[in-house]
Design a protein around this motif. Structure first.
Motif, short mmCIF file in Angstrom:
data_model
loop_
_atom_site.label_atom_id
_atom_site.label_comp_id
_atom_site.label_asym_id
_atom_site.label_seq_id
_atom_site.Cartn_x
_atom_site.Cartn_y
_atom_site.Cartn_z
N PRO A 120 0.86 48.88 21.12
CA PRO A 120 -0.20 48.21 21.53
C PRO A 120 -0.29 46.72 21.39
CG PRO A 120 -0.72 49.41 19.22
CD PRO A 120 0.66 49.74 19.60
N LEU A 121 0.70 46.34 20.65
CA LEU A 121 0.80 44.81 20.26
C LEU A 121 1.67 44.16 21.68
CD1 LEU A 121 1.50 44.70 16.63
CD2 LEU A 121 -0.62 44.31 17.86
N VAL A 122 2.44 44.91 22.35
CA VAL A 122 3.28 44.36 23.75
C VAL A 122 2.29 44.54 24.69
CG1 VAL A 122 5.36 44.78 24.83
CG2 VAL A 122 5.47 45.48 22.52
N PRO A 123 2.13 43.05 25.36
CA PRO A 123 1.15 42.96 26.67
C PRO A 123 1.71 43.99 27.65
CG PRO A 123 2.08 40.93 25.83
CD PRO A 123 2.72 41.94 24.92
N THR A 124 1.05 44.61 28.56
CA THR A 124 1.39 45.35 29.76
C THR A 124 1.62 44.53 30.90
OG1 THR A 124 -0.81 46.11 30.07
CG2 THR A 124 0.54 47.40 28.64
#
Length: 79
Positions: A3-7
């Motif tokens: 969830p910390l990696v931007p999509t």
């Protein structure tokens, strides 16, 4: 998925937000430098630009362009 990696959607939303911010900033600068609105009309346009994210600044630029074209058609000179 972390969830910390931007999509990709995060990137698109950030780009749209940045465009809306720059458009509002340009509209505020144009509104302040314009000689036509003053008083309540200036406050009204400032509130529209501030609270209606993309449509507000676009309406200001279209209305200003339309006002200038009407003035130039009647022979009056406005800056």
């Amino acid at each position: 998925m972390n969830p910390l990696v931007p999509t990709g959607l995060d990137g698109v939303l950030m780009a749209v937000s940045l465009v809306a911010l720059l458009l509002a900033l340009a509209a505020f600068i144009s509104l302040i430098r314009s000689a036509s609105p003053s008083g309540w009309r200036l406050l009204g346009w400032a509130l529209v630009v501030l609270f209606v994210p993309i449509i507000g600044p676009a309406a200001w630029f279209l209305g200003r362009h339309r006002e200038r074209s009407v003035d130039s058609g009647s022979g009056a000179v406005r800056s």
